[in-house]
Design an enzyme around this catalytic site. Structure first.
Site, PDB file in Angstrom:
ATOM      1  N   GLY A 148       0.820  -1.197   0.000  1.00  0.00           N
ATOM      2  CA  GLY A 148       0.000   0.000   0.000  1.00  0.00           C
ATOM      3  C   GLY A 148       0.857   1.252   0.000  1.00  0.00           C
ATOM      4  N   CYS A 149       0.262   2.366  -0.386  1.00  0.00           N
ATOM      5  CA  CYS A 149       1.024   3.615  -0.512  1.00  0.00           C
ATOM      6  C   CYS A 149       1.517   4.110   0.845  1.00  0.00           C
ATOM      7  CB  CYS A 149       0.200   4.667  -1.235  1.00  0.00           C
ATOM      8  SG  CYS A 149      -1.459   4.929  -0.554  1.00  0.00           S
ATOM      9  N   PHE A 150       0.622   4.178   1.837  1.00  0.00           N
ATOM     10  CA  PHE A 150       1.046   4.589   3.173  1.00  0.00           C
ATOM     11  C   PHE A 150       2.077   3.611   3.741  1.00  0.00           C
ATOM     12  CE2 PHE A 150      -3.174   6.884   3.698  1.00  0.00           C
ATOM     13  CZ  PHE A 150      -2.613   8.154   3.754  1.00  0.00           C
ATOM     14  N   ALA A 153       5.671   4.208   2.271  1.00  0.00           N
ATOM     15  CA  ALA A 153       6.371   5.361   2.844  1.00  0.00           C
ATOM     16  C   ALA A 153       6.758   5.114   4.296  1.00  0.00           C
ATOM     17  CB  ALA A 153       5.500   6.607   2.723  1.00  0.00           C
TER      18      ALA A 153
END
Length: 345
Positions: A148-150, A153
């Site tokens: 996932g994007c979160f 990061a």
């Protein structure tokens, strides 16, 4: 190498098209849609005019197998779980951008996603595709669960600390902010322009589905890691993520030691850029690129490390990392087809 994209008209799908159309080794064999079969992609997205000509096709696994070697699934949670076993059965490699195969424990998936999990046999076959930390497993994988994007990061920011064992296992706090494209193409009241413009909104407090994904990966590197505190916010930009991570160290440290820890952790990772001491990145500085930029600080007064991590949620947080993983699977340099300079303005 020929590839197919299923779910080609969502935001993740069109970013895959943009990148793959410029890739020197991959070429798009077919584009597939659930709702717009028969439409030319340029009718749906005119910005592709004079760049590619593809008619959106229905999903026929036998036909896809004849044309492609790798399939990218840019489909919603639940859809990938149904399609993937059929694609694997005919010998296709699958890179899934949904959350359907990120969790190894089906019970945890069902608890957080509120839907039935994929079959356990397929879950066991999936490799979590955090490129910089899973290269050797990705090389041999038939099914890659794109992070996932979160989670991308956050994990890139925290894993050097967790692996080194220098932080208190129960002290991890992650504050995350995302542009609106991270919420997907389907409009909602929360993503409606008048609701978000000149505003900031927190959502899914203590309930975001990336929480167990992050905790699962942390546990691989330190079994003593405790549940994290994780909050997510929508901000009025179209793309970009900023994660601010806080963790308490077990002993006094110097900022130079932490800086060195990160520089050494990512010295072989072309897409990770560590800022000089005292400098911190912003999402604008990675927009349109596959970079993750980080800055590190240490507060001697509280004994806490702060790490700021920024990515483009559509690139390193989705399509860019998916193609980075495809490069690894194909035995190519990770950076091929992804060497885009950030689009600052």
């Amino acid at each position: 190498m020929k590839v197919a994209i299923i779910g080609a008209t969502g935001y993740g799908g069109i970013e895959l098209i943009r990148l793959l159309e410029q890739h020197p080794y991959f070429s798009i064999a077919s584009l597939h849609s659930f709702s717009q079969v028969g439409e030319c992609i340029t009718n749906v997205y005119p910005h592709f005019q004079n760049v590619l000509v593809h008619t959106l096709q229905e999903i026929d696994v036998e036909e896809i197998e004849k044309e492609a070697e790798i399939v990218f699934l840019a489909t919603p949670a639940g859809v990938s779980a149904e399609l993937t076993p059929k694609l694997l059965a005919v010998g296709l490699k699958v890179i899934d951008l949904s959350g359907d195969f990120r969790m190894k424990d089906p019970f945890i998936y069902e608890q957080w996603y509120k839907r039935a999990a994929a079959k356990e046999g397929v879950l066991r076959e999936a490799v979590y595709g955090l490129s910089e930390w899973k290269r050797s497993e990705i090389q041999k994988a038939n099914l890659i669960a794109n992070p996932g994007c979160f989670a991308t990061a956050a994990l890139l920011a925290i894993l050097p600390l967790v692996r080194s064992g220098i932080i208190e296992e129960d002290s991890i706090i992650i504050d995350a902010k995302s542009g609106v494209s991270g919420a997907g193409k389907t409009p909602t009241t929360m993503t409606h322009f008048p609701e978000l413009y000149d505003n900031l909104r927190i959502y899914k407090v203590n309930e975001h589905q990336h929480i167990p994904e992050i905790e699962q990966m942390l546990a691989e590197w330190n079994r003593e890691t405790k549940p994290i505190t994780f909050s997510t916010h929508l901000i009025p930009i179209s793309r970009g993520i900023m994660v601010t991570l806080y963790a308490k160290v077990k002993r006094e440290m110097e900022i130079e030691q932490l800086q060195q820890l990160y520089e050494e952790a990512y010295e072989q990772s072309a897409f990770i850029r560590i800022r000089m001491q005292g400098e911190f990145p912003s999402p604008k500085e990675v927009r349109g690129s596959n970079y993750c930029d980080m800055g590190i600080a240490y507060d001697e007064r509280t004994g806490r490390v702060t790490v700021v991590s920024v990515i483009d949620n559509m690139m390193k947080g989705a399509a860019g990392q998916a193609i980075q993983n495809a490069n690894i699977v194909a035995g190519l340099e990770e950076t091929i087809g992804l060497q885009h300079m950030p689009l600052y303005l």
